[in-house]
Scaffold this motif. Structure first.
Motif, PDB file in Angstrom:
ATOM      1  N   LYS B 183       0.829  -1.201   0.000  1.00  8.30           N
ATOM      2  CA  LYS B 183       0.000   0.000   0.000  1.00  8.30           C
ATOM      3  C   LYS B 183       0.868   1.258   0.000  1.00  8.30           C
ATOM      4  N   ARG B 236       2.483  -3.207  12.599  1.00  8.73           N
ATOM      5  CA  ARG B 236       3.330  -4.364  12.852  1.00  8.73           C
ATOM      6  C   ARG B 236       4.408  -4.128  13.905  1.00  8.73           C
ATOM      7  N   ASN B 237       4.108  -3.425  14.944  1.00  9.48           N
ATOM      8  CA  ASN B 237       5.106  -3.167  15.993  1.00  9.48           C
ATOM      9  C   ASN B 237       6.346  -2.470  15.468  1.00  9.48           C
ATOM     10  N   TYR B 275       6.153  -8.467   4.576  1.00  5.93           N
ATOM     11  CA  TYR B 275       6.349  -7.854   5.883  1.00  5.93           C
ATOM     12  C   TYR B 275       7.431  -6.779   5.852  1.00  5.93           C
ATOM     13  N   LEU B 421      -7.734 -10.028  11.057  1.00  8.97           N
ATOM     14  CA  LEU B 421      -6.474  -9.880  11.780  1.00  8.97           C
ATOM     15  C   LEU B 421      -6.676  -9.517  13.258  1.00  8.97           C
ATOM     16  N   SER B 422      -7.788  -8.903  13.567  1.00  8.52           N
ATOM     17  CA  SER B 422      -7.995  -8.409  14.926  1.00  8.52           C
ATOM     18  C   SER B 422      -8.039  -9.547  15.943  1.00  8.52           C
ATOM     19  N   ILE B 423      -7.588  -9.216  17.130  1.00  4.75           N
ATOM     20  CA  ILE B 423      -7.566 -10.204  18.210  1.00  4.75           C
ATOM     21  C   ILE B 423      -8.752 -10.017  19.156  1.00  4.75           C
ATOM     22  N   MET B 474      -5.126  -7.958  22.870  1.00  7.14           N
ATOM     23  CA  MET B 474      -4.268  -9.007  23.416  1.00  7.14           C
ATOM     24  C   MET B 474      -5.175 -10.091  24.011  1.00  7.14           C
ATOM     25  N   LYS B 475      -4.565 -11.078  24.587  1.00  9.19           N
ATOM     26  CA  LYS B 475      -5.287 -12.111  25.325  1.00  9.19           C
ATOM     27  C   LYS B 475      -4.616 -12.271  26.679  1.00  9.19           C
ATOM     28  N   ASP B 487      -3.346  -4.299  25.850  1.00 11.80           N
ATOM     29  CA  ASP B 487      -2.114  -3.642  26.292  1.00 11.80           C
ATOM     30  C   ASP B 487      -2.415  -2.153  26.403  1.00 11.80           C
ATOM     31  N   ARG B 507      -1.545  -6.648  28.900  1.00  9.92           N
ATOM     32  CA  ARG B 507      -2.541  -7.713  29.081  1.00  9.92           C
ATOM     33  C   ARG B 507      -3.515  -7.445  30.232  1.00  9.92           C
TER      34      ARG B 507
END
Lengths: 102, 588
Positions: B183, B236-237, B275, B421-423, B474-475, B487, B507
């Motif tokens: 993109k 992507r962090n 990536y 993609l979402s968590i 997050m989980k 987070d 978390r």
């Protein structure tokens, strides 16, 4: 018969023969001493990096975080399922997954 | 080795995909060959269609790219009508109903539950009304962003709207630039408030003065043009602010420089690793100087000017302090009328409300509306004598020009409702957070803006790193059970000296997040120096101190989406299991 394996949509899921089979946001228990110091890592699957096969076994490398210790990184190859009779069968998500040992 | 996506793009991409898309729409979803689905779904993105996540097979998100967020008179009504007629699916959202439009952080519009068979009719209606989904997703020029009130803003340095229009016309459907490695997000800003958020785009044009003579050579009169920055992005962090490549460009040469940099990205970007493909990584590798040299030597046929005198010290948008952190409220236009920024909580507006707002824009303004990067909507051209009546309209009680800071500051991405993609679940959650905070948390009396951005994952579509409080999916485990978590990052913002949030607490179970924010604000109120902004308060504390201030706590806030919403076909369905997923829609 070949099986098409792909990481798609920014690592959101694993495509197997153009079907969405394995996805992010799961918690996996890992026996992966190289990833973190926990006896069993409790990994949040955030991104798939690669997908491959070892025999009939489908394996992935994953970016994620162990929620027990906070370690983040990319795992070694982890099994997610098997191709049986041309069909993908996912391993039970609640089972412990072991990284490939050479 | 090139990726599968590159192989598919080399076989068919861009304009030509439309014809096949229409053939599939005519013949039905099942006519897409089983072994070509991945390829076609990837190509459909170029036309703004994104296959929704698993459990929602055969339904698409449709993104309409509105350059600079400008919706000309009549276009909002078209969006509302399309949402009302076509954006209805088997799942009903308990807060927003069953037909709505989402205003995005890149000034676009997203509709959900779109069926392939309806695409030709929708495209026809969009075409007839000057709207398009072209290149709204996929590997090419995305929707161009900027200060949404360009051309009208009483504070602007230069009108960027003609520049944006020209870029849009030049690079949409341009064969030379239709297939990029990834993109390509462009921002062009002409105002001194920084509301184009150029720092977080692949390519940014920002207002700047340069002394040039009548022939364009350096050393003459001060002329307004743009400084150029390259390689920003949050995903992507790997967040980056765009790097200054020491180039000033007059407005008439913006397309040459933009095309040159897009060509440079096309030719040198990484097509073997998606990536590593965004231009921010190429700038990391080369450095700004080499980008400039390559642009000069290979992509433009005139001498580039060095950077001019910018106005970054005046930037306030999303800056965490100063005036005009957003464009909510009543503001002066250059022509003596007003623009009125209305708060759209998490950017989502029901189709009926979209149509009502279109009526109001026609009744009180010119019919035009504009979309901001904070997911809000702006009604322009409201004369002074119509202002009072407009502000009294019942619709503005919900879409307020003077909302609670917790409503005003909320931004959220799509989340697991539709996104692969979402968590975690996001939009409804951020609505619940904002409502709870409005009732239960307090800001110091002199603080009237407080930005909370909730993003479901590291893709960062809600731009979490540039908020006062950044929340990212997050989980964790709570009482042994897996639950959705967030987070917590603090103190991010743009402005003259932009900074990313620091991730201080990890978390936090989602039901403890509102309590954590309330506790944090209590500490802020107790310990801040006089007049100190939240961002400045965060800046003078270390991560350990801030982690202690966050202090997660259960309260009377209840979160109905603690479970793994990704294992549902639709998080809010009564029978939500993937085995209960609806069949692919019939071809009618």
């Amino acid at each position: 018969m070949t099986t098409r394996l792909r990481v798609l949509d920014d690592g959101a899921w694993i495509s197997i023969d153009d079907g969405r089979e394995v996805r992010v946001s799961e918690l996996w228990r890992l026996d992966a001493p190289d990833f973190c110091g926990c006896d069993l890592a409790d990994l949040v699957v955030e991104n798939f990096q690669e997908v491959g096969v070892d025999g009939s076994r489908v394996e992935v490398r994953v970016y994620g975080q162990c929620i027990a210790c906070g370690e983040t990184g990319i795992t070694d190859w982890l099994p997610v399922g098997r191709i049986r009779g041309g069909e993908f069968v996912e391993f039970d998500r609640s089972c412990v997954r072991r990284t490939r040992r050479d | 080795m090139p990726t599968d996506v590159e192989k598919w793009k080399s076989e068919a991409y861009g304009e030509e995909v439309r014809e096949r898309l229409f053939e599939f729409a005519e013949a039905g979803f099942d006519s897409i060959p089983d072994d070509e689905r991945d390829a076609w779904f990837e190509r459909f993105k170029w036309w703004g269609l994104y296959h929704q996540r698993n459990g929602q097979e055969g339904y698409f998100m449709m993104r309409i790219g509105t350059p600079n967020g400008v919706l000309e008179p009549g276009q909002l009504r078209v969006v509302g009508e399309i949402a009302d007629e076509y954006a209805r699916g088997p799942g009903r959202n308990p807060i927003f109903g069953d037909a709505y439009a989402d205003f995005t952080t890149r000034q676009s519009i997203q509709l959900h539950w779109i069926e392939l068979s309806d695409v030709p009719a929708i495209f026809e209606k969009l075409d007839e009304n000057g709207l398009s989904t072209q290149q709204a997703c996929g590997d090419s020029w995305r929707n161009i962003v900027g200060n949404p009130v360009a051309g009208k803003d009483g504070q602007e340095v230069i009108d960027a709207w003609p520049v944006i229009r020209e870029l849009n016309e030049t690079f949409k459907g341009n064969e030379d630039h239709e297939n990029l490695p990834r993109k390509w997000k462009v921002s062009v800003t002409g105002s001194a408030d920084g509301s184009g958020q150029g720092d977080i785009n692949d390519l940014a044009f920002e207002p700047a003065y340069k002394a040039v003579d009548g022939d364009g050579a350096a050393g003459g009169e001060d002329v307004v043009g743009f400084n150029v920055r390259v390689g920003g992005g949050l995903a992507r962090n790997e967040p980056r602010f765009a790097r200054d490549i020491d180039v000033w460009v007059p407005p008439e040469r913006v397309p040459d420089v933009a095309g040159g940099l897009s060509g440079l990205f096309r030719d040198y970007g990484d097509r073997e690793d998606r990536y590593n493909a965004r231009v921010k990584f190429l700038v990391d590798e080369w450095g700004a100087e080499e980008v400039r040299e390559t642009l000069q030597e290979e992509y433009v046929d005139f001498e580039l000017e060095s950077a001019g005198r910018d106005v970054r010290e005046e930037y306030t948008y999303n800056a965490g302090e100063g005036e005009r952190n957003d464009l909510i409220g009543v503001h002066d236009q250059k022509d003596g009328t007003n623009f009125v920024g209305l708060n759209v909580l998490v950017g989502r507006m029901g189709a009926a409300d979209v149509l009502d707002l279109a009526d109001l824009a026609e009744e009180y303004g010119s019919g035009e509306v504009r979309l901001s990067q904070r997911q809000n909507v702006i009604v322009t051209d409201v004369p002074d004598d119509a202002l009072e009546d407009f502000l009294e309209e019942p619709l503005l009680e919900h879409y307020s020009p003077d909302p609670s800071p917790f409503m005003r500051g909320s931004v959220a991405c799509t989340g697991t409702e539709f996104c692969s993609l979402s968590i975690v679940e996001t939009k409804n959650r951020q609505v619940r957070f904002a409502r709870w905070l409005k009732e239960n948390a307090e800001l110091p009396a002199d603080v009237d803006e407080f930005h909370v951005h909730l993003s479901g994952c590291t893709a960062s579509c809600a731009q979490p790193q540039i908020a006062d409080v950044s929340l990212r999916g997050m989980k964790t485990r709570k009482d042994g059970d897996p639950v959705e978590a967030l987070d917590v990052g603090l103190g991010g913002g743009l402005g003259e000296d932009p900074g990313f949030a620091r991730w201080v607490t990890q978390r936090v179970p989602v039901d403890e997040v509102p309590g954590a924010i309330a506790n944090l604000l209590e500490t802020f109120a107790d310990r801040r120096e006089e007049g100190e902004s939240f961002r400045a308060f965060v800046a003078r504390h270390d991560d350990e101190e801030l982690d202690a201030f966050v202090d997660p706590e259960e309260t009377d806030y209840e979160d109905p989406m603690m479970h793994n919403t990704k294992r549902t076909w639709y998080p809010y369905a009564e029978d939500d299991g993937l085995e209960d997923a609806p069949p692919t829609p019939a071809d009618d």
